[in-house]
Scaffold this active site. Structure first.
Site, PDB file in Angstrom:
ATOM      1  N   ASP A 159     -78.975 -51.069  -5.780  1.00  0.00           N
ATOM      2  CA  ASP A 159     -77.886 -50.935  -4.806  1.00  0.00           C
ATOM      3  C   ASP A 159     -76.672 -50.299  -5.464  1.00  0.00           C
ATOM      4  OD1 ASP A 159     -75.757 -53.419  -5.419  1.00  0.00           O
ATOM      5  OD2 ASP A 159     -77.809 -53.890  -6.006  1.00  0.00           O
ATOM      6  N   SER A 160     -75.973 -49.465  -4.692  1.00  0.00           N
ATOM      7  CA  SER A 160     -74.722 -48.837  -5.110  1.00  0.00           C
ATOM      8  C   SER A 160     -74.931 -48.031  -6.397  1.00  0.00           C
ATOM      9  CB  SER A 160     -73.638 -49.908  -5.276  1.00  0.00           C
ATOM     10  OG  SER A 160     -72.363 -49.336  -5.350  1.00  0.00           O
ATOM     11  N   ALA A 161     -74.265 -48.407  -7.506  1.00  0.00           N
ATOM     12  CA  ALA A 161     -74.513 -47.711  -8.772  1.00  0.00           C
ATOM     13  C   ALA A 161     -75.962 -47.893  -9.199  1.00  0.00           C
ATOM     14  CB  ALA A 161     -73.572 -48.219  -9.857  1.00  0.00           C
ATOM     15  N   LEU A 187     -80.220 -48.734  -1.829  1.00  0.00           N
ATOM     16  CA  LEU A 187     -79.349 -49.394  -0.866  1.00  0.00           C
ATOM     17  C   LEU A 187     -77.909 -48.956  -1.122  1.00  0.00           C
ATOM     18  CD1 LEU A 187     -80.816 -53.016  -1.161  1.00  0.00           C
ATOM     19  CD2 LEU A 187     -81.771 -51.012   0.008  1.00  0.00           C
ATOM     20  N   HIS A 283     -70.648 -51.177   2.980  1.00  0.00           N
ATOM     21  CA  HIS A 283     -71.375 -51.081   1.724  1.00  0.00           C
ATOM     22  C   HIS A 283     -72.141 -52.370   1.449  1.00  0.00           C
ATOM     23  CE1 HIS A 283     -72.050 -49.110  -2.110  1.00  0.00           C
ATOM     24  NE2 HIS A 283     -71.620 -50.156  -2.778  1.00  0.00           N
TER      25      HIS A 283
END
Length: 340
Positions: A159-161, A187, A283
């Protein structure tokens, strides 16, 4: 109090948001902003871990630290698992944070997706700039191969980074001549470490993560090396001959424009990619688990994607094979970009 007062006159920040979701979003925005304002990263990480919320506090998942023979990290082993897949999961946090709440989220995924997960403690910025994280990701993937997991039984996710690391790892695997995993799940992935899209700053008022933070994360990732945004951004890579990629995002998150751009770029290069966008979500809305309908829908879709891979060999992906998930994904009425 401001949230409740606004709600009293029927004006949520976003139509369709529940009160708990709105409170949680603004709470984590405040946490991130304050963590960024502290004089050292050590203090920022400690503050972020000092106060947090979790959607489902009691999960039937055993968390086990890796052994001395394994890459540093943790195994998340659900009480009930289905299939033979192992997930290699890269946590989010801008490459700079690995908060306790992220570990709870990984446990939630292990439970909801009924899959064993190994989450490596990859090195963090700003102490360790690129390529430290990529080296750690490849080492973790290589370890799973060495311990006997065939690539067709590995799901790469983050997820994200961590989503950024998933996408960059797919490219690095191909460059290293290593086999691709069965599937990649990203994600709310960070797909451009520079500036891209109006949502990066235009959605600050909705999202828990803010645009200025992404630019700082990018600088920390590059460190003092001579890396460019292009070199370290998934959207600028050669995306051919990669594993199938399934992306989920929220329509109100700051990264949504760059995520859409990445999906289009991947599609134009012929990569097997699917993007589902839940219009009112922010987010990493997945972390709300069963307490939020959209989160539950997204998690159900992730499970369907994993089940779709069972017993398949992905030597040559046909774009039409991705349509097998339509009956599940369309229940969420997301925006979809997929091969035609």
């Amino acid at each position: 109090m401001n949230i409740l007062a606004r709600r009293a006159i029927a004006k949520p920040l976003v139509p369709g948001w529940t009160i708990p979701f709105e409170i949680a979003t603004l709470f984590y925005r405040k946490q991130f902003n304050h963590a960024f304002s502290l004089p050292s990263m050590v203090q920022g990480r400690a503050y972020f871990d000092s106060l947090y919320t979790i959607a489902e506090p009691t999960l039937p998942v055993r968390i086990q630290a890796s052994t001395a023979q394994e890459p540093r990290g943790h195994w998340f082993i659900p009480e009930v698992s289905s299939g033979s897949k192992t997930m290699l999961y890269f946590h989010g946090g801008g490459y700079a944070f690995y908060p306790t709440v992220s570990r709870h989220f990984i446990a939630l995924l292990a439970h909801k997706l009924q899959i064993r997960i190994f989450a490596p403690d990859y090195r963090l910025t700003p102490e360790h700039a690129h390529p430290a994280q990529q080296e750690d990701a490849l080492a973790a993937y290589g370890y799973l191969l060495e311990r006997g997991a065939p690539p067709t039984e590995i799901v790469l996710a983050g997820d994200s980074a961590g989503g950024h690391l998933v996408l960059m790892t797919l490219v690095s695997l191909r460059q290293a001549g290593l086999p691709q995993p069965a599937l990649a799940l990203a994600l709310s992935p960070w797909t451009d470490i520079g500036r891209r899209g109006a949502s990066q700053f235009g959605h600050d008022r909705y999202d828990m993560v803010q645009g200025y933070q992404t630019l700082q994360y990018g600088q920390w990732l590059k460190g003092s090396g001579e890396w460019s945004d292009t070199q370290l951004s998934p959207i600028a890579q050669d995306l051919r001959k990669l594993a199938p990629i399934y992306i989920q995002a929220g329509g109100k998150e700051i990264l949504v424009d760059m995520i859409r751009d990445f999906a289009r770029q991947a599609k134009n290069q012929g990569a097997p990619v699917r993007l589902d966008v839940w219009p009112d979500m922010t987010h990493e809305f997945h972390a709300h688990g069963s307490t939020l309908q959209q989160s539950e829908q997204a998690l159900t879709a992730l499970l369907a994607a994993i089940q779709w891979t069972e017993g398949r060999v992905f030597d040559s992906i046909k774009e039409t094979e991705l349509s097998g998930l339509d009956s599940v994904f369309n229940k969420a009425q997301p925006e979809i970009i997929k091969p035609e």
